[in-house]
Design a protein around this motif. Structure first.
Motif: not given
Length: 180
Positions: A46-62
């Motif tokens: 958590d609190f890094t740079f690449v990780c939130p882009t992935e989490i948001v990307g997966y969240g958008d496709l939930k």
């Protein structure tokens, strides 16, 4: 590392979801399937740079995963309280409304075989697990390269056809039919 054909370990793991209340010991039983597929994806920290882009990307496709009877589950080796703080600090992460496993003891990451010995965090691993809790797809990236959640959805679609799907196959495309 666990791979295609292996059974997902039936761990009960701490999770964090939402931003309305501090974590209170919520658990997720990975042995339960409820007849659904699982898409389990790990990020390193958590609190890094690449990780939130992935989490948001997966969240958008939930919703797309849900339409395919698949449960989306995120995970890292952080605590539930760190997950909560990160979600509270970023409205896009707060909107990624699916459970985040808090594998701070690293037990699940170790059982899956995705723990980086050098960094002590999980690699960027994605597992697609069928309703019988059998792993049907695995991808693992190094720590510095993000994934494509749409590709995970495409692979899930292909797996759910139970047919031969050629390269670059997408939902609605013809599957392969061997000549009789």
């Amino acid at each position: 590392m666990l791979t295609v054909g292996d059974k997902l370990p039936a761990f009960k793991v701490p999770v964090q979801q939402g931003t309305s209340a501090l974590p209170a010991g919520e658990m997720l039983d990975l042995g339960e399937t409820n007849g659904k597929w699982k898409v389990l994806f790990y990020w390193p920290k958590d609190f890094t740079f690449v990780c939130p882009t992935e989490i948001v990307g997966y969240g958008d496709l939930k919703g797309d995963f849900e339409d395919r009877d698949a449960v989306l589950i995120g995970a890292s080796t952080d605590t539930a309280h760190v997950h909560f703080a990160w979600r509270k600090s970023d409205e896009q992460l707060a909107a990624a409304d699916f459970p985040w496993i808090a594998d701070n003891k690293k037990e699940l990451a170790e059982a899956l075989g995705i723990l980086s010995a050098d960094e002590g965090v999980a690699f960027r691993a994605t597992f697609i697990i069928d309703p019988d809790n059998i792993i049907q797809h695995v991808t693992v990236n190094g720590l510095n390269v993000g994934r494509n959640p749409a590709e995970t959805l495409r692979v899930l679609d292909a797996l759910q056809t139970d047919e031969l799907c050629p390269c670059n196959w997408s939902e609605g495309d013809e599957v392969l039919r061997p000549a009789a």
